[in-house]
Structure formats: structure tokens, C-alpha cells
Design an enzyme around this catalytic site. Structure first.
Site, PDB file in Angstrom:
ATOM      1  N   LYS A  95       0.843  -1.202   0.000  1.00 26.71           N
ATOM      2  CA  LYS A  95       0.000   0.000   0.000  1.00 26.71           C
ATOM      3  C   LYS A  95       0.877   1.252   0.000  1.00 26.71           C
ATOM      4  CE  LYS A  95      -3.646   2.087   2.830  1.00 26.71           C
ATOM      5  NZ  LYS A  95      -4.600   1.882   3.917  1.00 26.71           N
ATOM      6  N   GLU A 126      10.544  -4.624   4.568  1.00 22.87           N
ATOM      7  CA  GLU A 126      10.645  -6.032   4.152  1.00 22.87           C
ATOM      8  C   GLU A 126      10.322  -6.176   2.661  1.00 22.87           C
ATOM      9  OE1 GLU A 126       9.047  -4.869   6.776  1.00 22.87           O
ATOM     10  OE2 GLU A 126       9.051  -6.273   8.466  1.00 22.87           O
TER      11      GLU A 126
HETATM   12  C1  G6Q Z   1      -2.630  -4.115   7.970  1.00 22.46           C
HETATM   13  C2  G6Q Z   1      -1.399  -3.522   8.448  1.00 22.46           C
HETATM   14  C3  G6Q Z   1      -0.134  -4.179   7.944  1.00 22.46           C
HETATM   15  C4  G6Q Z   1       0.236  -3.801   6.514  1.00 22.46           C
HETATM   16  C5  G6Q Z   1       1.669  -4.228   6.256  1.00 22.46           C
HETATM   17  C6  G6Q Z   1       2.123  -3.963   4.846  1.00 22.46           C
HETATM   18  O1  G6Q Z   1      -3.739  -3.734   8.251  1.00 22.46           O
HETATM   19  O2  G6Q Z   1      -1.403  -2.167   8.239  1.00 22.46           O
HETATM   20  O3  G6Q Z   1      -0.178  -5.573   8.060  1.00 22.46           O
HETATM   21  O4  G6Q Z   1      -0.631  -4.386   5.612  1.00 22.46           O
HETATM   22  O5  G6Q Z   1       2.519  -3.590   7.170  1.00 22.46           O
HETATM   23  O6  G6Q Z   1       2.033  -2.601   4.537  1.00 22.46           O
HETATM   24  P1  G6Q Z   1       2.217  -2.109   3.055  1.00 22.46           P
HETATM   25  O7  G6Q Z   1       1.141  -2.696   2.231  1.00 22.46           O
HETATM   26  O8  G6Q Z   1       2.155  -0.619   3.102  1.00 22.46           O
HETATM   27  O9  G6Q Z   1       3.564  -2.610   2.589  1.00 22.46           O
END
Ligand code: G6Q
Length: 550
Positions: A210, A216
Site C-alpha cells: 500500500k 521487508e
Molecule cells: C494491515 C497492516 C499491515 C500492513 C503491512 C504492509 O492492516 O497495516 O499488516 O498491511 O505492514 O504494509 P504495506 O502494504 O504498506 O507494505
């Protein structure tokens, strides 16, 4: 920080539930069943294509009346309607919460800041359709003109758990040419294991993030790109790397053409995002029509949650029963037992959904809560769990409510297996409810001719207290539609509990902390100087520096 009465404890229903619990805590479910032959009909409900039997709970009609009164008093219906209407109920991030819009029909109007989001949602769905069709038909080709055989999704948390769980669950529907892989961990063993199996000529990487800043994912994506470029060169990247993100600039900076980017929006939370372009691996694996059925299944459950009265509202009932055990019986965990091998990742998925959503200790207004919130969620598939940790659930000192999940028909042709699987599932639920009394153990052993002194010695070990609650969720078979409904059921269960506890179920500041914490320690491990931390951390860093030759 001020201590507040939570949404729950501020209600009149809470007082009534406390006195009701004083009686209910001594009820035996065996007796409740003996007294009421209609209990199964009375305490079961259908909705959104699923069936829930909740008769094996320590409840009677008064319990359910009080729990539904509680839901009304905390304003469940009003908050539910606010979520569906696109109000900014994620107050700490000032965001709407609209995963339900992602599965709403195209002609719906759902507005955020006065803008109907539905045309954009369906534009991206069309983009996903075009892409998934081309990959599946072989029209989308790798640099040497061959069709794609392996799809590697690189993402973590909400950008990994949903698509991975759903791809596993829909395994029988997957295109025969395609193998799906999921890389999430920054531990290089994860990526290494996949790269050692795939061929750059026929591999497609989906970088799913997102924010497109998560350490990671970015590290795994860079290493995957280096692996590809070292074998082929930069010019062929567009045929092998696509992105799913809300951050077009970061996608472009990474070197992925925004033509090959599938967008989504800030009103889609990570753990609620499998319905968005984050579900692209699902659409590729099972085809866009099946992905549409998956969305439609979830929409069916949305409609049930939105319109059914609380008394017959499956997600609300599931949520309220959880509150009954957590806040009145003081239970601290819930076990998820899908009797379906293809749901092997479902408990891990729910762990994030429920624990990240409701693992909070302050109210929406920021006051410290005076009630316990989300229990620990854990579990694995049946029948495997029966040969491992079910022992503790039958005879241990803790009461652990269980959700059994089963499909009445299998997706395979091994006809003899399925009745055995279902029999085990129903038998466990029955055993949790009934237990086995000392008298029953005695007479069973006597019939087997066991000597009296041995019977005396073994009775305490072979007695089961029973009275351990469970829910049974049934579907006809595990399909894209029933899976969509099942996930949506738990999303709305989580929502219901969040409203009762009065927390914001849609932020995750605990996760955000993790995203920054490791940076200074990484510098201490790899940099010229180890830096100054607490003595334990200093000692660990020294060992890591010595091993890695820093
Ligand atoms: C979910 C959390 C978390 C997130 C990850 C990946 O509700 O916010 O699990 O999805 O940290 O984030 P990105 O999609 O931004 O890489």
C-alpha cells in the site's frame, strides 16, 4: 491517561449481563440440551450463504436478549451504517473504512468526501480483468515469448496474508499452468527458497505494498529485481514486474511503469485489502470471473450484516458470543478449527484481522479502557489439531471457545474421506459440549472388564469436564463465493466486537512502531560503530557483528 468506562461497561445491559452471568456460570450445556429439544433450531441462523449452529454455547434466550440489548445500547447499528456510508470512522487516521465498497455492485453510489468511489473501483477491477485474462491465456509473455508459469507475490501483513490464504483456499480452481508463490519475510531464506525454484523467463513478480515503503517488501523486491536483472538486464523488467500500491511515485522510482501498476485507496485498510487490487494474485490464479464470485459472496454477507436484525444477524451473534466469554467468563483465547485442508492459512489470516483490529487498550477517545478487549486467536486445520493441542482444550485448565468451520461437500473425488472428516468435526464439538462424567468412565471401563482398582486410579484422568463452548459454521462447499462470505463474516464479527469494546478497529499503531524500530539497530549491526543501547541489546549486537564480520 484517564481511565474511562468503556462502551461496554457504561451500558445498563452490562449490569444485567453481570447478574445473569452469576447464574449462567453454573449451567451445564448437557442440561440445557436435555431441557430444550428445540435448542438447535432456536440457536442457529443462516445468512449470506453460510449456516451457523451456536446452540453449543453457555446461553439461553435471556442471554441472547441481553447481548442483543447490549449491541443496541452501544450503537452497533448506527456505527455499522456509518461504516457502509463511508464516514471517516477510522478517527486516528481520518479515513473512511470502505472494504465493503470494493465488493458492492457497480451501480451503487458510495461517497468519500462527496466523490462516488464506485466508478474508480470498477475501473481498477477492469484493469485486473484485462491483466489476469492475458496472463492466464498466455498472451502476456515473458522476455523469451513464453507464457508465465510462476507468479511471485512480494508483500507482507495485509499485502500478503489475504491473497496467500485465498489462493491456498481456492487451490482446486487454480489455472493448471500457474504456481503461486508468496514471499513476505525479510529473512532472505524466504525469497531464496522461491528464487531457487523459478525460471526468470516465465516468472512474474507482483510487488504489493500500500505504502511502497515497507522495509521487508522493498528489500525483497529489490533483491528479486537484482536477481532478474543479473540474468537478463533492465530492458525486460516490464514483462516481469508489476505493482499494487497507493503510491504511484514510489512505484515509478522503483522502476515499475505505472502502466503496470494497479492502484487502490487510503480507505482500504491493509488487513481488509484482499478485495482490492491486492487480490490480483487471486484473480490471476483462479480467473477474474471466480474473483467476481468471491466479491459477490462477501457482498451477500455485507447485505446480511447491513439488513438483518441483530437477533438473527450472524456476524453480530458471533461477535456478541465472543464478548460473552471474554468479558463475563474471562476466557483469553479463541481457537479456529477449519475442517478443511485448503483453509490451512485461515487461522493465521484471522489472527491479523482480529488481533490487529481489536488488540487495543484505549477507547476511540484515547482513554484507558476498563475491559479486556481482543482475545488471542489461534488454531489450525482439523483433524490435525485433534492429535496435538486439542488435549488441552478438552482436559486443560482453561476454557477455550472454538469455532469449527466445515464444508458439507468436498472439492475432490476421494469419496470415502469426507464423511470421516465431518464425523470427526461434529464429534469434537459434541465432546466439548458433553464431556465425559466419572460415572460414564466407570461404567465404560467396567464393561471392558478393567479391574476395580485400576478403574479408581484412572477415572480422574479419563474424565472430561465438558461444558466447553463452540460454534459450528457450515457451507455447502468451499467455493470463491462461500469463502468470500466466510471472510466477510469474520470482518463484521470483528467490527461488532470493536464497537462493543469502543475501540478504533481500523488503525494499527503497534505495526507502525515495528516499521521504524529496527533502523538504529541495523546501523549498529552493520555500521562502523556498534552504538549504545541497553546492555542486553549491546551484547546481542556484539555477537551478530562477530558472526557477520562487521
Ligand atoms: C494491515 C497492516 C499491515 C500492513 C503491512 C504492509 O492492516 O497495516 O499488516 O498491511 O505492514 O504494509 P504495506 O502494504 O504498506 O507494505
Amino acid at each position: 491517561m484517564a481511565m474511562t468506562r468503556s462502551a461496554l461497561t457504561a451500558t445498563a445491559a452490562h449490569e444485567a449481563l453481570l447478574s445473569h452471568h452469576a447464574e449462567a456460570k453454573d449451567w451445564q450445556m448437557r442440561d440445557l440440551f436435555a431441557r430444550d429439544p428445540d435448542r438447535f433450531t432456536r440457536f442457529s441462523v443462516e445468512g449470506g450463504g453460510l449456516f451457523l449452529d451456536y446452540s453449543k454455547n453457555r446461553i439461553n434466550e435471556s442471554t441472547m436478549r441481553l447481548l442483543t440489548a447490549l449491541a443496541r445500547e452501544v450503537g452497533l447499528e448506527k456505527r455499522r451504517d456509518a461504516m457502509f456510508a463511508g464516514e471517516k470512522i477510522n478517527s486516528t487516521e481520518h479515513r473512511a473504512v470502505l472494504h465493503t465498497a470494493l465488493r458492492a455492485p457497480a451501480m451503487a453510489t458510495i461517497e468519500v468526501d462527496g466523490q462516488n468511489v464506485m466508478p474508480e473501483v470498477h475501473r481498477v477491477l477492469e484493469q485486473m480483468r484485462g491483466f489476469s485474462d492475458r496472463v492466464r491465456s498466455g498472451q502476456w509473455q515473458g522476455y523469451s515469448g513464453k507464457a508465465i508459469t510462476d507468479v511471485v507475490n512480494i508483500g507482507i501483513g495485509g499485502s500478503d496474508l489475504g491473497p496467500e490464504m485465498v489462493c491456498r483456499a481456492l487451490r482446486p480452481f487454480t489455472h493448471p499452468r500457474l504456481t503461486m508463490h508468496f514471499v513476505s519475510n525479510v529473512d532472505g531464506h524466504d525469497l531464496d527458497a522461491v528464487l531457487s525454484k523459478v525460471n526468470p523467463e516465465t516468472t512474474l513478480f507482483i510487488v504489493a505494498s500500500k505504502t511502497f515503503t515497507t522495509i521487508e517488501t522493498m528489500m525483497n523486491a529489490r533483491s528479486a529485481r537484482d536477481w532478474f536483472v543479473s540474468r537478463r538486464g533492465e530492458q525486460d523488467l516490464p514483462k516481469h514486474f508489476v505493482a499494487v500500491s497507493t503510491n504511484a511515485k514510489a512505484v515509478q522510482d522503483f522502476g515499475i511503469d505505472t502502466q503496470n501498476m494497479f492502484p487502490f485507496w487510503d480507505w482500504v485498510g491493509g488487513r481488509y485489502s484482499v478485495w482490492s487490487a491486492i487480490g490480483l494474485p487471486v484473480a490471476v490464479a483462479v480467473g477474474f470471473d471466480r474473483f467476481t464470485e468471491f466479491l459477490a459472496g462477501a457482498h451477500g454477507m455485507d447485505e446480511h450484516f447491513r439488513t438483518a436484525p441483530i437477533e438473527s444477524n450472524m456476524p453480530a451473534i458471533l461477535g456478541l458470543l465472543g464478548v460473552w466469554y471474554r468479558n463475563y467468563f474471562g476466557t483469553s483465547s479463541v481457537s479456529i478449527a477449519p475442517y478443511h485442508q485448503d483453509l490451512s492459512a485461515f487461522a493465521a489470516y484471522l489472527q491479523q484481522l482480529e488481533m490487529e483490529s481489536n488488540g487495543k487498550r484505549v477507547s476511540r477517545d484515547g482513554d484507558l479502557l476498563d475491559v479486556a478487549t481482543c482475545p488471542v486467536i489461534w488454531g489450525d486445520v482439523g483433524t490435525n489439531g485433534q492429535h496435538a493441542y486439542f488435549q488441552l482444550m478438552h482436559q486443560g485448565t482453561d476454557v477455550i471457545p472454538v469455532d469449527f468451520i466445515a464444508a458439507l461437500k468436498p472439492n475432490h473425488g476421494l469419496a470415502a474421506h469426507h464423511p470421516v472428516l465431518l464425523a470427526n468435526c461434529f464429534a469434537q464439538a459434541k465432546a466439548f459440549m458433553r464431556g465425559k462424567t466419572a460415572d460414564e468412565v466407570r461404567s465404560e471401563m467396567a464393561q471392558q472388564g478393567v479391574p476395580a482398582d485400576e478403574i479408581d486410579a484412572l477415572v480422574p484422568h479419563r474424565t472430561f469436564p465438558g461444558n466447553r463452548p463452540s460454534n459450528m459454521i457450515l457451507m455447502e462447499s468451499l467455493t470463491p463465493a462461500t469463502l468470500g462470505a466466510l471472510i466477510a463474516l469474520y470482518e463484521h464479527k470483528t467490527f461488532t466486537q470493536g464497537v462493543v469494546w469502543g475501540v478504533n478497529s481500523f488503525d494499527q499503531w503497534g505495526v507502525e512502531l515495528g516499521k521504524v524500530l529496527a533502523k538504529s539497530i541495523e546501523a549498529s549491526i552493520t555500521g562502523p560503530q556498534p552504538g549504545v543501547h541497553d546492555p542486553s541489546t549491546n551484547g546481542l549486537i556484539a555477537r551478530a557483528r562477530a558472526a557477520l564480520g562487521s
